[in-house]
Design an enzyme around this catalytic site. Sequence first.
Site, PDB file in Angstrom:
ATOM      1  N   ASN A   1      -6.956   2.486   8.436  1.00 59.13           N
ATOM      2  CA  ASN A   1      -7.942   3.009   9.334  1.00 59.13           C
ATOM      3  C   ASN A   1      -9.044   1.955   9.563  1.00 59.13           C
ATOM      4  O   ASN A   1      -9.203   0.962   8.921  1.00 59.13           O
ATOM      5  CB  ASN A   1      -8.633   4.112   8.499  1.00 59.13           C
TER       6      ASN A   1
ATOM      7  N   SER B   1      -8.972  11.891   4.716  1.00 56.68           N
ATOM      8  CA  SER B   1      -8.815  10.997   3.682  1.00 56.68           C
ATOM      9  C   SER B   1     -10.042  10.240   3.198  1.00 56.68           C
ATOM     10  O   SER B   1     -10.082  10.114   1.834  1.00 56.68           O
ATOM     11  CB  SER B   1      -8.012   9.567   4.303  1.00 56.68           C
TER      12      SER B   1
ATOM     13  N   GLY C   1       2.125   5.061   3.173  1.00 55.33           N
ATOM     14  CA  GLY C   1       3.075   3.814   3.049  1.00 55.33           C
ATOM     15  C   GLY C   1       4.413   4.289   2.673  1.00 55.33           C
ATOM     16  O   GLY C   1       5.631   4.033   3.132  1.00 55.33           O
TER      17      GLY C   1
ATOM     18  N   LYS D   1      -9.347   6.796  18.118  1.00 55.77           N
ATOM     19  CA  LYS D   1      -9.033   7.246  16.586  1.00 55.77           C
ATOM     20  C   LYS D   1     -10.349   7.581  16.038  1.00 55.77           C
ATOM     21  O   LYS D   1     -10.562   8.538  15.275  1.00 55.77           O
ATOM     22  CB  LYS D   1      -8.102   6.588  15.949  1.00 55.77           C
TER      23      LYS D   1
ATOM     24  N   GLU E   1     -14.125   3.894   2.468  1.00 56.26           N
ATOM     25  CA  GLU E   1     -13.987   2.957   3.505  1.00 56.26           C
ATOM     26  C   GLU E   1     -15.206   2.942   4.813  1.00 56.26           C
ATOM     27  O   GLU E   1     -14.907   2.987   5.715  1.00 56.26           O
ATOM     28  CB  GLU E   1     -12.608   3.281   4.207  1.00 56.26           C
TER      29      GLU E   1
ATOM     30  N   GLY F   1       1.154   4.095  -0.918  1.00 56.72           N
ATOM     31  CA  GLY F   1       0.608   5.445  -1.296  1.00 56.72           C
ATOM     32  C   GLY F   1       1.386   6.484  -0.556  1.00 56.72           C
ATOM     33  O   GLY F   1       2.383   6.256  -0.149  1.00 56.72           O
TER      34      GLY F   1
ATOM     35  N   GLY G   1       0.780  -1.262   0.040  1.00 56.23           N
ATOM     36  CA  GLY G   1       0.156   0.125   0.037  1.00 56.23           C
ATOM     37  C   GLY G   1       0.997   1.250  -0.118  1.00 56.23           C
ATOM     38  O   GLY G   1       0.926   2.080   1.011  1.00 56.23           O
TER      39      GLY G   1
END
Length: 333
Positions: free
Chosen positions: A102, A261, A12, A183, A273, A9, A7
């Site tokens: 996440n 995000s 990462g 979180k 997500e 992106g 990952g």
Amino acid sequence: MRIAIIGAGAVGCYYGGRLAEAGHDVRFLMRRDYDAVRNGGLTVTSPDGDFRIEKPFVARSSEALGEVDWVVCALKATSLAGAEALLRPFVGDETRVLVLMNGLGVEDHFAAWFGAERVFGGLAFTCINRGEPGFVHHLGYGAVTLGHLRDDSVRLAEAERLWQGARVQVTTTPSLLRARWEKLCWNVPFNGMTIAAGGVATNRVLVDDALREETRALMAEVVTIGNADLASKGETGRIDRDEMIGRMFRLTETMGAYRPSTLIDFLEGRPLEVDAIFGEPLRRARALGVEAPRLAMLTSILKSLDGMPLAPRIETRGDAIQSPGGPGKSNEG
């Protein structure tokens, strides 16, 4: 340590880059940026110090990475279905997996595949975006909280040692479940409300009285569900509702026109997500008999918007966001 970044992106690449900067053998599984990074290196701009990895190890296939000591998985939760196949080729008997993603319950998938004793959770609170291929822009924050899926303090110390020498603020938590819920106290209201309010940045949520109050009420619901979940699993600690709400709002007020995000994914037409950040907390609320009408409504709205064609996803009000990719601070953490 030999480390695979899955990952690769913004998140990462940033944290993988910091680990490489600290001297580890870091190997990136890349798609979009493969050619640019292979030919021109990985460049990171950051208020904590710019850096460049001249010749990083990059590959297009998992098999090319070889067996590693650690996997840092920074995939989106929407890619979980394919994660096991990506990781299998380089996971050996002693490989440990850090899930830097996440959502709630994401580590359980990796435990089912590889065993809970080797699975860790990482929670990054950071502001990062991708630039041109081969470039990552770290805009602020960047701390990572580490926890072990079974809250094993000895194994957790191993994960902490991995980051020694890296320019990343790392803390550990004795309860990964509690850290995940804490979180979510930010992710659920701000990731969700910025989309439900029409595609606006967090500053617009803060200055609108109705949106601010709805965000506060959502956060309170998340605290209530989280504490019920912690109690049901025998955890002794609880989240202090008033302290948490106050802290989350104070922190957000420092961010300016900040794009979470999930909002970025929405504006750029990518899958959301929804299940990991909103759906799983809602399922736990229902299983525990905790009323969560605001979370239920928000989850329903986001599910209906997920997959919407890109054209309607344009915000024309105020200075927060003008269009996908337009002005405004953006985040993929």
